[in-house]
Each structure stands twice: as C-alpha cells, then as structure tokens.
Motif scaffolding. Structure first.
Motif, PDB file in Angstrom:
ATOM      1  N   GLN A 133       0.901  -0.809  -0.193  1.00 37.53           N
ATOM      2  CA  GLN A 133      -0.015   0.092   0.099  1.00 37.53           C
ATOM      3  C   GLN A 133       0.452   1.749   0.100  1.00 37.53           C
ATOM      4  O   GLN A 133       0.616   2.278  -0.497  1.00 37.53           O
ATOM      5  CB  GLN A 133      -0.659   0.106   1.237  1.00 37.53           C
ATOM      6  CG  GLN A 133      -1.905   0.954   1.151  1.00 37.53           C
ATOM      7  CD  GLN A 133      -2.829   1.055   2.145  1.00 37.53           C
ATOM      8  OE1 GLN A 133      -2.838   1.341   3.633  1.00 37.53           O
ATOM      9  NE2 GLN A 133      -4.513   1.243   2.030  1.00 37.53           N
ATOM     10  N   ASP A 136       1.763   1.605  -3.978  1.00 33.62           N
ATOM     11  CA  ASP A 136       0.367   3.021  -4.262  1.00 33.62           C
ATOM     12  C   ASP A 136      -0.167   3.552  -3.653  1.00 33.62           C
ATOM     13  O   ASP A 136      -0.119   5.121  -4.864  1.00 33.62           O
ATOM     14  CB  ASP A 136      -0.920   2.063  -3.477  1.00 33.62           C
ATOM     15  CG  ASP A 136      -0.659   0.243  -3.803  1.00 33.62           C
ATOM     16  OD1 ASP A 136      -0.182  -0.089  -5.296  1.00 33.62           O
ATOM     17  OD2 ASP A 136      -1.595  -0.435  -3.535  1.00 33.62           O
ATOM     18  N   GLN A 164      -0.821  -7.277  -6.512  1.00 35.47           N
ATOM     19  CA  GLN A 164      -0.820  -6.208  -6.286  1.00 35.47           C
ATOM     20  C   GLN A 164      -1.564  -5.861  -8.433  1.00 35.47           C
ATOM     21  O   GLN A 164      -2.456  -5.355  -9.097  1.00 35.47           O
ATOM     22  CB  GLN A 164       0.527  -5.130  -7.477  1.00 35.47           C
ATOM     23  CG  GLN A 164       1.688  -4.876  -6.309  1.00 35.47           C
ATOM     24  CD  GLN A 164       0.632  -3.827  -5.127  1.00 35.47           C
ATOM     25  OE1 GLN A 164       0.136  -4.147  -4.323  1.00 35.47           O
ATOM     26  NE2 GLN A 164       0.910  -2.305  -5.906  1.00 35.47           N
ATOM     27  N   THR A 170      -6.116   0.883 -10.103  1.00 43.04           N
ATOM     28  CA  THR A 170      -5.663   1.015  -8.342  1.00 43.04           C
ATOM     29  C   THR A 170      -4.997   0.632  -7.532  1.00 43.04           C
ATOM     30  O   THR A 170      -4.457   0.678  -6.541  1.00 43.04           O
ATOM     31  CB  THR A 170      -7.311  -0.112  -6.955  1.00 43.04           C
ATOM     32  OG1 THR A 170      -7.084  -0.946  -7.353  1.00 43.04           O
ATOM     33  CG2 THR A 170      -8.824   0.909  -8.446  1.00 43.04           C
ATOM     34  N   ARG A 171      -3.849  -0.647  -8.096  1.00 46.13           N
ATOM     35  CA  ARG A 171      -3.072  -0.778  -7.524  1.00 46.13           C
ATOM     36  C   ARG A 171      -1.557  -0.224  -8.458  1.00 46.13           C
ATOM     37  O   ARG A 171      -2.045  -0.914  -9.911  1.00 46.13           O
ATOM     38  CB  ARG A 171      -2.416  -2.301  -6.864  1.00 46.13           C
ATOM     39  CG  ARG A 171      -4.100  -2.658  -5.681  1.00 46.13           C
ATOM     40  CD  ARG A 171      -3.711  -3.736  -4.731  1.00 46.13           C
ATOM     41  NE  ARG A 171      -5.930  -4.092  -3.982  1.00 46.13           N
ATOM     42  CZ  ARG A 171      -5.187  -5.568  -3.739  1.00 46.13           C
ATOM     43  NH1 ARG A 171      -4.925  -6.429  -4.779  1.00 46.13           N
ATOM     44  NH2 ARG A 171      -6.130  -5.392  -3.016  1.00 46.13           N
ATOM     45  N   THR A 172      -0.255  -0.764  -8.244  1.00 47.39           N
ATOM     46  CA  THR A 172       0.718  -0.353  -8.932  1.00 47.39           C
ATOM     47  C   THR A 172       1.417  -1.369  -9.110  1.00 47.39           C
ATOM     48  O   THR A 172       1.557  -1.815  -8.516  1.00 47.39           O
ATOM     49  CB  THR A 172       1.677   0.710  -7.795  1.00 47.39           C
ATOM     50  OG1 THR A 172       0.810   2.074  -7.885  1.00 47.39           O
ATOM     51  CG2 THR A 172       3.041   0.824  -9.115  1.00 47.39           C
TER      52      THR A 172
END
Length: 327
Positions: A133, A136, A164, A170-172
């Motif tokens: 997180q 992100d 991820q 929404t996630r890198t």
C-alpha cells in the motif's frame, strides 16, 4: 546505449545501470561527478541508489550533481527504502516507515519525485499488503513514478506481484525486482526469475561482476586497492574467492582471450543478455573502471561461448526443480 522497457511498463531505461553503493563513503564528490558524467555521455540513464547507502550520503551526493552536472530529465533515478540500522530489526516495511523514508530521500535528492521506488527487502513482521500500500500511495501522490522490490524470494515476489495485479487501476503494478545475479551467483534462476518472467517484472541484477571477482583481478591474490582489501567490503567479496569461483573465473578469462576482449566485458555481456534481465547495476571505483564496463555495449557473446559459460557455472537444482520423468 540501447534502452529497454522495465518489465511490462512503459518506462524505458538504459540496459546498463549505474550503482552508487560506495558513494559518500569510499567515493567522494569529484569521483562521483566523473562517474555520472561518463555514464551520461555514454547514453546511460538508470542511476540506482538507496536511503542507507553511505548513511544517506549517496542520495545527497547524487542530488548535488543532478541539475548542475546532468539534466534531471535525462536520468531515471531509482532509490530504495526499508533497510534500517537496527540489529534487532534489519528491515522495516511498515507503511509509516516507508513513506517517511521516501520523503527523506526526496529531500536528499533535491527532487519532488523518483522514477523508480523500491522496497529494499521483505519484512516478515509487516503484512505484505501494508508494505505494498505504501507503493500505491507513493505513486498515487506523484512522489514515485514506478515501483519495484528488491531481495524478495520467489514466493514473496509472486505473492506481491499477484496482489498488485488483482485490482488493475487501483494498485501499482510492480515494474522490477533487484537481485544479485552473475556467473558466480545464479540462485535467482531457481524461482525468482521464472516468477518475474511470468508476471512481467523486470530483473535488475546487482553485483553482475560477482562483486568484482569476475574481472579476474583476484586470480593472483587481493590487490591492495581493491574492494576485497578494504575494511568495509572485504567480507562482501570474500565468499566469492573460493575454488569453485576460481574455476568459473578461469573460464571467463579463457573466453575473453578467445574473443580479444576483457573478462569484465564477457561477464557483464553474459548477464546483460540473460532472459528477463533489463539492466545490470554496475558500481565502479573510478570513472575509468566505469568506462570499461560501458564498453560492453558493442559486445554480444557468440552462442557457443554462452553455452560454455552456462555449463561451467550451472547451479545444482534438484527436487522439485528437476524433470520428474527422470525420477
């Protein structure tokens, strides 16, 4: 210098990276400036550092040189966070620590973003989703453009990259993993590299010259001006000075003689062109040494040489890696 995509992303980096492990400790400002200028003039873009290199001095030194010596837009700056100088807890992958460390890195580097931000190592004391997180949040806030990891085992890499990818947008996505990889250290081929290839994560090999041993400089002993003779790095080089490593070095020297090039060029070209590799990270003591490494750009090893080096350096992988049909 040829540019390659970093994993399955749009970021392109030079296929040789400049490492700064010794900057601010063994490498002073003048020598660092010469190295950075040599690297940039050769078309190099990827410069790798970490918040713990030189106790932060490596980032500070790089920050002093970027802009005044080399335009910021011409470099892909990669740094790492997560290592801590605590004997009871070597790594801290908590969201709070990582984001605070990133802010400190940006201050030392004198920039408002880094191109690639990497978690330096896996922290078993922190939930992995919390660590991820932080990546992100860093990318979402613009403080980092891309994110990667370093020193994760195969299952740790697979878990992180899959997590991820589970929520696209929404996630890198993980762009890279940095791991030691050379003719003297091929352990990543067992699980890390297959996972990286499958998941589209680019490999950035550290110590691609076997901590300097593959240059052949240690064949007749330890040179007084080498890393192996320094108080801070002798223990780092020592494990690669055994008999098994000597046989591999001899093979590299023989190949170099046959090709009329240097052992350094042979060893670096071998790892640079392995499947999944994006850019070996090369650290040098002087700009002359760095220039010698950068001269590998024009070299591609013949297939028979690659096979011979593969054979002499092949790691032993048994169950569950071996073919079940042979059991």
């Amino acid at each position: 210098m040829e540019q390659r995509h970093l994993g399955r992303t749009g970021l392109r980096v030079s296929r040789i990276g400049l490492g700064t492990l010794t900057w601010g400790r063994d490498t002073g400002e003048e020598a660092a400036a010469e190295q950075l200028k040599t690297f940039w003039e050769a078309g190099g873009t990827l410069v790798d550092t970490a918040d713990v290199y030189g106790g932060g001095e490596a980032e500070y030194l790089l920050g002093q040189l970027v802009g005044s010596l080399v335009p910021r837009r011409d470099l892909v700056i990669a740094t790492k966070a997560g290592s801590v100088p605590d004997p009871d807890r070597r790594f801290d992958g908590s969201r709070g620590h990582l984001l605070a460390a990133l802010d400190d890195s940006l201050d030392r580097l004198g920039t408002d973003y880094v191109d690639l931000w990497q978690v330096h190592a896996f922290d078993p004391a922190t939930p992995l989703e919390e660590t991820l997180q932080a990546l992100d949040l860093a990318v979402g806030s613009g403080r980092a453009r891309y994110a990667g990891i370093s020193n994760f085992s195969g299952w740790q890499l697979a878990k992180a990259a899959t997590w991820q990818l589970a929520a696209p947008g929404t996630r890198t996505r993980l762009a890279s993993t940095q791991m030691e990889y050379s003719l003297l250290q091929r352990g990543v081929e067992r699980e890390v590299l297959p996972a990286a290839l499958d998941l589209g994560v680019g490999l950035l090999p550290s110590s691609p010259l076997g901590r300097g041993v593959l240059t052949g400089k240690y064949r007749e002993g330890t040179p007084a001006d080498s890393r192996g003779a320094s108080q801070s790095l002798a223990a780092f080089v020592g494990p690669y000075l055994d008999e098994a490593a000597g046989r591999i070095v001899d093979a590299v020297v023989t190949a170099a003689q046959g090709l009329a090039v240097t052992p350094l060029q042979v060893a670096l070209a071998w790892v640079r062109d392995r499947p999944g590799v994006v850019a070996p990270i090369v650290g040098a003591r002087t700009s002359a040494q760095l220039g010698a490494a950068l001269s590998v750009e024009a070299l591609s090893l013949p297939e028979e040489i690659c096979r011979a080096l593969d054979d002499v350096s092949a790691p032993v992988h048994r169950y569950p890696d071996q073919d079940w049909s042979t059991l």
